[in-house]
Design an enzyme around this catalytic site. Structure first.
Site, PDB file in Angstrom:
ATOM      1  N   CYS A 126      -9.341 -13.756  17.727  1.00 54.47           N
ATOM      2  CA  CYS A 126      -9.970 -12.611  18.388  1.00 54.47           C
ATOM      3  C   CYS A 126     -11.287 -12.334  17.692  1.00 54.47           C
ATOM      4  O   CYS A 126     -11.354 -12.293  16.470  1.00 54.47           O
ATOM      5  CB  CYS A 126      -9.084 -11.375  18.277  1.00 54.47           C
ATOM      6  SG  CYS A 126      -7.463 -11.605  18.997  1.00 54.47           S
ATOM      7  N   ARG A 163       0.813  -1.207   0.000  1.00 55.24           N
ATOM      8  CA  ARG A 163       0.000   0.000   0.000  1.00 55.24           C
ATOM      9  C   ARG A 163       0.849   1.260   0.000  1.00 55.24           C
ATOM     10  O   ARG A 163       0.458   2.276  -0.550  1.00 55.24           O
ATOM     11  CB  ARG A 163      -0.906  -0.023   1.233  1.00 55.24           C
ATOM     12  CG  ARG A 163      -1.652   1.241   1.469  1.00 55.24           C
ATOM     13  CD  ARG A 163      -2.829   1.031   2.387  1.00 55.24           C
ATOM     14  NE  ARG A 163      -3.733   0.023   1.881  1.00 55.24           N
ATOM     15  CZ  ARG A 163      -4.389  -0.852   2.645  1.00 55.24           C
ATOM     16  NH1 ARG A 163      -4.230  -0.857   3.947  1.00 55.24           N
ATOM     17  NH2 ARG A 163      -5.195  -1.722   2.104  1.00 55.24           N
ATOM     18  N   TYR A 164       1.970   1.216   0.675  1.00 50.78           N
ATOM     19  CA  TYR A 164       2.854   2.378   0.772  1.00 50.78           C
ATOM     20  C   TYR A 164       4.100   2.089  -0.065  1.00 50.78           C
ATOM     21  O   TYR A 164       4.528   0.941  -0.149  1.00 50.78           O
ATOM     22  CB  TYR A 164       3.262   2.604   2.223  1.00 50.78           C
ATOM     23  CG  TYR A 164       2.118   2.774   3.198  1.00 50.78           C
ATOM     24  CD1 TYR A 164       1.418   3.976   3.267  1.00 50.78           C
ATOM     25  CD2 TYR A 164       1.742   1.743   4.056  1.00 50.78           C
ATOM     26  CE1 TYR A 164       0.385   4.141   4.174  1.00 50.78           C
ATOM     27  CE2 TYR A 164       0.702   1.901   4.970  1.00 50.78           C
ATOM     28  CZ  TYR A 164       0.031   3.098   5.027  1.00 50.78           C
ATOM     29  OH  TYR A 164      -0.988   3.267   5.925  1.00 50.78           O
ATOM     30  N   ASP A 204      -7.898   3.089   9.776  1.00 48.45           N
ATOM     31  CA  ASP A 204      -7.365   2.471   8.559  1.00 48.45           C
ATOM     32  C   ASP A 204      -8.470   2.667   7.516  1.00 48.45           C
ATOM     33  O   ASP A 204      -9.542   2.079   7.618  1.00 48.45           O
ATOM     34  CB  ASP A 204      -7.057   0.987   8.805  1.00 48.45           C
ATOM     35  CG  ASP A 204      -5.901   0.501   7.951  1.00 48.45           C
ATOM     36  OD1 ASP A 204      -5.662   1.095   6.873  1.00 48.45           O
ATOM     37  OD2 ASP A 204      -5.250  -0.489   8.332  1.00 48.45           O
ATOM     38  N   ARG A 212       7.260   0.336   2.074  1.00 45.95           N
ATOM     39  CA  ARG A 212       7.104  -0.764   3.021  1.00 45.95           C
ATOM     40  C   ARG A 212       5.951  -1.658   2.598  1.00 45.95           C
ATOM     41  O   ARG A 212       5.053  -1.235   1.865  1.00 45.95           O
ATOM     42  CB  ARG A 212       6.914  -0.262   4.446  1.00 45.95           C
ATOM     43  CG  ARG A 212       5.756   0.687   4.643  1.00 45.95           C
ATOM     44  CD  ARG A 212       6.090   1.599   5.818  1.00 45.95           C
ATOM     45  NE  ARG A 212       4.948   2.401   6.238  1.00 45.95           N
ATOM     46  CZ  ARG A 212       4.592   3.533   5.630  1.00 45.95           C
ATOM     47  NH1 ARG A 212       5.227   3.952   4.543  1.00 45.95           N
ATOM     48  NH2 ARG A 212       3.565   4.224   6.086  1.00 45.95           N
ATOM     49  N   LYS A 227      -3.463   4.091   6.948  1.00 42.63           N
ATOM     50  CA  LYS A 227      -3.755   4.570   8.299  1.00 42.63           C
ATOM     51  C   LYS A 227      -3.752   6.093   8.315  1.00 42.63           C
ATOM     52  O   LYS A 227      -2.780   6.712   7.915  1.00 42.63           O
ATOM     53  CB  LYS A 227      -2.701   4.040   9.260  1.00 42.63           C
ATOM     54  CG  LYS A 227      -2.717   2.518   9.371  1.00 42.63           C
ATOM     55  CD  LYS A 227      -1.576   2.027  10.223  1.00 42.63           C
ATOM     56  CE  LYS A 227      -1.502   0.522  10.243  1.00 42.63           C
ATOM     57  NZ  LYS A 227      -1.036  -0.049   8.959  1.00 42.63           N
ATOM     58  N   ARG A 236      -9.093  -9.413   9.819  1.00 44.98           N
ATOM     59  CA  ARG A 236      -8.746 -10.288   8.687  1.00 44.98           C
ATOM     60  C   ARG A 236      -9.481 -11.612   8.749  1.00 44.98           C
ATOM     61  O   ARG A 236      -8.967 -12.638   8.334  1.00 44.98           O
ATOM     62  CB  ARG A 236      -7.227 -10.509   8.650  1.00 44.98           C
ATOM     63  CG  ARG A 236      -6.574  -9.501   7.760  1.00 44.98           C
ATOM     64  CD  ARG A 236      -5.110  -9.710   7.513  1.00 44.98           C
ATOM     65  NE  ARG A 236      -4.579  -8.380   7.399  1.00 44.98           N
ATOM     66  CZ  ARG A 236      -3.635  -7.869   8.177  1.00 44.98           C
ATOM     67  NH1 ARG A 236      -3.040  -8.623   9.069  1.00 44.98           N
ATOM     68  NH2 ARG A 236      -3.271  -6.629   8.011  1.00 44.98           N
ATOM     69  N   ASP A 250     -12.134  -1.572  12.685  1.00 51.15           N
ATOM     70  CA  ASP A 250     -12.477  -1.559  11.260  1.00 51.15           C
ATOM     71  C   ASP A 250     -13.921  -1.986  11.015  1.00 51.15           C
ATOM     72  O   ASP A 250     -14.510  -2.713  11.810  1.00 51.15           O
ATOM     73  CB  ASP A 250     -11.551  -2.513  10.493  1.00 51.15           C
ATOM     74  CG  ASP A 250     -10.125  -1.975  10.391  1.00 51.15           C
ATOM     75  OD1 ASP A 250      -9.956  -0.742  10.407  1.00 51.15           O
ATOM     76  OD2 ASP A 250      -9.199  -2.798  10.293  1.00 51.15           O
ATOM     77  N   CYS A 273      -3.639 -18.256  14.003  1.00 50.83           N
ATOM     78  CA  CYS A 273      -3.291 -17.539  15.228  1.00 50.83           C
ATOM     79  C   CYS A 273      -3.433 -18.516  16.383  1.00 50.83           C
ATOM     80  O   CYS A 273      -4.090 -19.548  16.254  1.00 50.83           O
ATOM     81  CB  CYS A 273      -4.235 -16.369  15.461  1.00 50.83           C
ATOM     82  SG  CYS A 273      -3.995 -15.014  14.303  1.00 50.83           S
ATOM     83  N   CYS A 278     -11.468  -9.648  14.922  1.00 53.58           N
ATOM     84  CA  CYS A 278     -10.432  -9.754  13.885  1.00 53.58           C
ATOM     85  C   CYS A 278     -10.834  -9.036  12.593  1.00 53.58           C
ATOM     86  O   CYS A 278     -11.920  -9.231  12.067  1.00 53.58           O
ATOM     87  CB  CYS A 278     -10.148 -11.211  13.574  1.00 53.58           C
ATOM     88  SG  CYS A 278      -8.842 -11.419  12.332  1.00 53.58           S
TER      89      CYS A 278
HETATM   90  C1  LIG Z   1      -0.113  -0.876   8.806  1.00 46.50           C
HETATM   91  C2  LIG Z   1       0.443  -1.234   7.513  1.00 46.50           C
HETATM   92  C3  LIG Z   1       1.783  -0.979   7.218  1.00 46.50           C
HETATM   93  C4  LIG Z   1       2.733  -0.330   8.203  1.00 46.50           C
HETATM   94  O1  LIG Z   1       2.332   0.965   8.478  1.00 46.50           O
HETATM   95  P1  LIG Z   1       3.178   1.872   9.488  1.00 46.50           P
HETATM   96  O2  LIG Z   1       2.348   3.097   9.674  1.00 46.50           O
HETATM   97  O3  LIG Z   1       4.496   2.135   8.833  1.00 46.50           O
HETATM   98  O4  LIG Z   1       3.340   1.082  10.742  1.00 46.50           O
HETATM   99  C5  LIG Z   1       2.236  -1.311   5.976  1.00 46.50           C
HETATM  100  N1  LIG Z   1       1.421  -1.870   5.047  1.00 46.50           N
HETATM  101  C6  LIG Z   1       0.129  -2.108   5.301  1.00 46.50           C
HETATM  102  C7  LIG Z   1      -0.721  -2.697   4.232  1.00 46.50           C
HETATM  103  C8  LIG Z   1      -0.406  -1.804   6.547  1.00 46.50           C
HETATM  104  O5  LIG Z   1      -1.695  -2.062   6.796  1.00 46.50           O
END
Ligand SMILES: *Cc1c(COP(=O)(O)O)cnc(C)c1O
Length: 399
Positions: free
Chosen positions: A160, A143-144, A362, A147, A369, A165, A325, A156, A163
């Protein structure tokens, strides 16, 4: 001026939620020693400490849990309805911490399904954060730009009930083959040089056997452009016995490794969890917490404050509080957003800055987020910021 900020239309909503959740203020019973629970009274303490024993003996049947907990009709129906993925599955360790007489017990509500879970409310979705649409290869969510999230397993230690997911997570075949499960994902990581941070989550990656986890971490770590790894887990809370010396020795090979742990309530911070987190912290892993804001469980500022203080005492730095969520069947866990904002209002400035996590939504549909919080800027014009502090006193900052 500053007062008007407080007497906002959300205030009545806050009060309402506070009233609804007043049950959590009831002094809850001290957790029983497991040997006082008839189902576990003959368990050898060495078995109790063995994480494989804990997994093998998870409580997943109505007949078992009803020997430990005085179930309500709503819980009985929930347990019967929850089948397949997300069937009730609880470690003996966790169920022994649940109050047998109080259906509002936070430990109990997080692990025992109720009939409410089978109602779908307006706006609820199967995949609320649009993860499946951001998946360039199996088990990845990208998504980003820099990362990526690797969903290493679908299992798990405990499921929970809130959850997010639940569409993916749940019982898997015993015979799951890990030898090439992540090949396509690893290939994507190797070929994408912008990725410097890999978050390994799931399911719970610490549920993988030592050898499997070691192999996975080795493969991810061998990619030159990846600067650091993170693990997202709930194991120190749901199955602290898993944090063994051998596991620590494996993880240490892949430092820098940051660990985010899902904690929701001060009751979760037992002596056993403290010692598991102590081992991880002593081994040098920075620990963070992720908390889901849950109605009647942690939606009162004093409970959240206590949780954050207890986390700092075990060297876990509060990282995120998530708005629950919009996942199907979780309406009964969700609070208004104003409740989360008010919690941050009651933390920031009033206690250690380290005890203040970031409250995020989110974004539905996959926006990532988004931080949400009290507004401290009252006005902003021509190089002049009018700001207020935690006591609502107003100050000007001139640029
Ligand atoms: C939460 C998340 C991250 C990490 O986000 P940070 O704000 O850097 O902790 C990376 N990818 C996805 C898809 C996420 O949901």
């Amino acid at each position: 001026m500053s007062n008007s900020l407080h007497s906002n239309p959300l205030a009545t909503e806050n009060q309402k939620t506070t009233q609804e959740s007043v049950v959590t203020a009831r002094p809850s019973r001290r957790p029983l020693d497991y040997q006082q629970i008839s189902l576990f009274k003959d368990v050898n303490p060495l078995d109790w400490e063995d994480w494989h024993w804990q997994l093998k003996n998870r409580v997943s049947k109505l007949e078992q849990v009803s020997q430990i907990i005085k179930l309500t009709p709503e819980e009985e129906q929930g347990i019967r309805n929850a089948k397949g993925r997300m069937a009730m599955t609880v470690t003996p360790y966790w169920i022994a911490l649940a109050d047998p007489d109080d259906p509002t017990c936070p430990m109990r509500r997080q692990c025992i399904p109720t009939a409410q879970e089978f109602k779908v409310s307006p706006h609820e979705m199967v995949d609320p954060c649009g993860e499946d649409n951001n998946s360039p290869a199996p088990h990845l969510v990208h998504r980003y730009p820099d990362r990526i999230l690797l969903l290493a397993t679908e299992s798990c230690a405990m499921y929970c009930r809130h959850c997010t997911r639940r569409r993916l997570v749940g019982h898997v075949q015993e015979s799951e083959n890990y030898s090439n499960k992540w090949d396509a994902a690893l290939e994507y990581l190797r070929s994408n040089k912008k990725i410097r941070d890999v978050l390994i989550s799931g399911g719970d990656p610490l549920l993988l056997e030592d050898g499997v986890l070691d192999e996975l971490l080795k493969k991810v770590r061998s990619i030159p452009h990846i600067e650091f790894l993170r693990i997202g887990t709930r194991i120190p809370v749901t199955l602290p016995q898993r944090i063994t010396d051998n596991l620590i020795a494996i993880l240490k090979k892949y430092a820098p490794l940051w660990i985010s742990i899902h904690f929701n309530h001060p009751k979760e911070i037992t002596k056993r969890t403290k010692s598991a987190c102590g081992l991880l912290a002593d081994a040098g892993f920075p620990l963070g917490s992720q908390t889901v804001l849950l109605s009647g469980i942690n939606d009162r500022p004093y409970i959240m404050r206590r949780l954050m203080h207890e986390l700092l005492k075990i060297r876990v730095r509060p990282y995120y509080i998530y708005q629950c969520d919009l996942v199907r069947g979780t309406q009964h866990f969700r609070t208004p957003v104003s409740v989360g904002i008010n919690i941050i209002e009651k933390l920031r400035g009033h206690t250690s800055g380290y005890a203040v996590p970031v409250y995020v939504i989110d974004a539905p549909g996959g926006g990532g987020k988004i931080p949400i919080g009290p507004n401290y800027i009252l006005s902003q014009a021509k190089g002049k910021y009018v700001i207020r502090n935690y006591k609502n006193k107003v100050y000007a900052y001139l640029e």
